[in-house]
Write a protein that holds these residues in place. Structure first.
Motif, PDB file in Angstrom:
ATOM      1  N   VAL A   1       0.883  -0.912   0.236  1.00 19.01           N
ATOM      2  CA  VAL A   1       0.098   0.049  -0.474  1.00 19.01           C
ATOM      3  C   VAL A   1       1.259   1.171  -0.138  1.00 19.01           C
ATOM      4  O   VAL A   1       0.656   2.231  -0.743  1.00 19.01           O
ATOM      5  N   GLU A   2       2.159   1.334   0.848  1.00 20.38           N
ATOM      6  CA  GLU A   2       2.512   2.019   0.363  1.00 20.38           C
ATOM      7  C   GLU A   2       3.319   2.711  -0.417  1.00 20.38           C
ATOM      8  O   GLU A   2       3.460   3.745  -1.085  1.00 20.38           O
ATOM      9  N   ARG A   3       3.962   1.391  -1.148  1.00 20.77           N
ATOM     10  CA  ARG A   3       4.337   1.825  -2.820  1.00 20.77           C
ATOM     11  C   ARG A   3       3.597   2.061  -3.479  1.00 20.77           C
ATOM     12  O   ARG A   3       4.036   3.012  -3.865  1.00 20.77           O
ATOM     13  N   LEU A   4       1.819   1.419  -3.236  1.00 21.60           N
ATOM     14  CA  LEU A   4       0.957   2.466  -4.314  1.00 21.60           C
ATOM     15  C   LEU A   4       0.806   4.048  -3.749  1.00 21.60           C
ATOM     16  O   LEU A   4       1.769   4.352  -5.004  1.00 21.60           O
ATOM     17  N   ILE A   5       0.952   4.153  -3.437  1.00 23.22           N
ATOM     18  CA  ILE A   5       0.443   5.519  -2.931  1.00 23.22           C
ATOM     19  C   ILE A   5       2.374   6.666  -2.898  1.00 23.22           C
ATOM     20  O   ILE A   5       1.792   7.559  -3.658  1.00 23.22           O
ATOM     21  N   GLU A   6       3.192   5.986  -2.795  1.00 22.68           N
ATOM     22  CA  GLU A   6       4.345   6.733  -3.256  1.00 22.68           C
ATOM     23  C   GLU A   6       4.131   6.703  -5.296  1.00 22.68           C
ATOM     24  O   GLU A   6       4.325   7.762  -5.744  1.00 22.68           O
ATOM     25  N   LEU A   7       3.734   5.928  -5.568  1.00 19.25           N
ATOM     26  CA  LEU A   7       3.937   5.998  -7.410  1.00 19.25           C
ATOM     27  C   LEU A   7       2.753   6.937  -7.679  1.00 19.25           C
ATOM     28  O   LEU A   7       2.472   7.440  -8.428  1.00 19.25           O
ATOM     29  N   PHE A   8       1.527   7.117  -6.599  1.00 16.15           N
ATOM     30  CA  PHE A   8       0.464   8.390  -6.934  1.00 16.15           C
ATOM     31  C   PHE A   8       1.050   9.403  -6.915  1.00 16.15           C
ATOM     32  O   PHE A   8       0.840  10.318  -7.450  1.00 16.15           O
ATOM     33  N   ALA A   9       2.012   9.939  -5.592  1.00 15.46           N
ATOM     34  CA  ALA A   9       2.248  10.821  -5.352  1.00 15.46           C
ATOM     35  C   ALA A   9       3.256  11.118  -6.106  1.00 15.46           C
ATOM     36  O   ALA A   9       3.460  12.585  -6.716  1.00 15.46           O
ATOM     37  N   CYS A  10       4.181  10.693  -6.756  1.00 20.19           N
ATOM     38  CA  CYS A  10       5.443  11.046  -8.552  1.00 20.19           C
ATOM     39  C   CYS A  10       4.845  10.574  -8.725  1.00 20.19           C
ATOM     40  O   CYS A  10       5.244  11.704 -10.165  1.00 20.19           O
ATOM     41  N   PHE A  11       3.316  10.169  -9.441  1.00 16.31           N
ATOM     42  CA  PHE A  11       3.307  10.161 -11.340  1.00 16.31           C
ATOM     43  C   PHE A  11       1.590  10.471 -11.524  1.00 16.31           C
ATOM     44  O   PHE A  11       0.995   9.575 -10.822  1.00 16.31           O
ATOM     45  N   GLY A  12       1.809  11.793 -11.480  1.00 13.88           N
ATOM     46  CA  GLY A  12       0.730  12.284 -12.286  1.00 13.88           C
ATOM     47  C   GLY A  12      -0.941  11.805 -12.865  1.00 13.88           C
ATOM     48  O   GLY A  12      -1.684  11.912 -12.774  1.00 13.88           O
ATOM     49  N   GLN A  13       0.258  11.194 -13.466  1.00 14.30           N
ATOM     50  CA  GLN A  13      -1.384  10.109 -14.790  1.00 14.30           C
ATOM     51  C   GLN A  13      -1.848   9.388 -13.490  1.00 14.30           C
ATOM     52  O   GLN A  13      -3.021   8.792 -14.947  1.00 14.30           O
ATOM     53  N   LEU A  14      -1.625   8.211 -12.742  1.00 11.12           N
ATOM     54  CA  LEU A  14      -2.286   7.563 -11.559  1.00 11.12           C
ATOM     55  C   LEU A  14      -3.438   8.629 -11.328  1.00 11.12           C
ATOM     56  O   LEU A  14      -4.238   8.331 -10.675  1.00 11.12           O
ATOM     57  N   ARG A  15      -3.034   9.552 -11.293  1.00 17.00           N
ATOM     58  CA  ARG A  15      -4.204  10.444 -10.287  1.00 17.00           C
ATOM     59  C   ARG A  15      -5.405  11.211 -11.062  1.00 17.00           C
ATOM     60  O   ARG A  15      -5.814  11.895 -11.324  1.00 17.00           O
ATOM     61  N   SER A  16      -5.085  10.564 -12.549  1.00 16.99           N
ATOM     62  CA  SER A  16      -6.235  11.551 -13.432  1.00 16.99           C
ATOM     63  C   SER A  16      -7.962  10.811 -13.609  1.00 16.99           C
ATOM     64  O   SER A  16      -6.896   9.434 -13.200  1.00 16.99           O
TER      65      SER A  16
END
Length: 127
Positions: free
Chosen positions: A77-92
């Protein structure tokens, strides 16, 4: 009270559902607070526009998303949150098709989902 043979525990000590919910809530809040500090520490630029309340909300949202996707292990879950923080395309919204294809594949283990997302974000074609 306690009986040696049957190992029966006094019903007075039974943990009721509302206790479990309270404990889970505390754990959730603790995780969100820890994760928010971690993001401030490790990804200060990525999260600088979020105040503490918004950052914890962000953590909770991604944690809920992780649950939907079958990612349960706290480290994952921590890794996923880090990915969301770093990569805007996951937040689109909506999510890019390639993300949907990875996360909606039936029965895919959480760790494999993470590895595939990471590989695509770091080495793959742009979403």
């Amino acid at each position: 009270g306690l009986r040696q043979a049957g190992r029966r525990i006094d019903p007075m000590f039974k943990i009721r559902p509302e206790h479990m919910r309270a404990l889970a809530g505390q754990q959730t809040a603790g995780f969100a607070a820890r994760m928010a500090l971690h993001l401030r520490d490790v990804f200060p630029e990525e999260v600088q526009e979020l105040d503490d309340a918004k950052l914890r909300l962000f953590v909770d949202k991604i944690r809920a998303r992780a649950e939907e996707w079958g990612i349960a292990d706290e480290a994952h879950v921590e890794r996923l949150i880090e990915l969301f923080a770093c990569f805007g395309q996951l937040r689109s919204t909506p999510l890019p098709d390639w993300v949907t294809e990875i996360v909606e594949y039936p029965g895919r283990p959480g760790e494999q989902i993470l590895n595939m997302l990471e590989d695509h974000l770091l080495f793959g074609e742009a979403g």
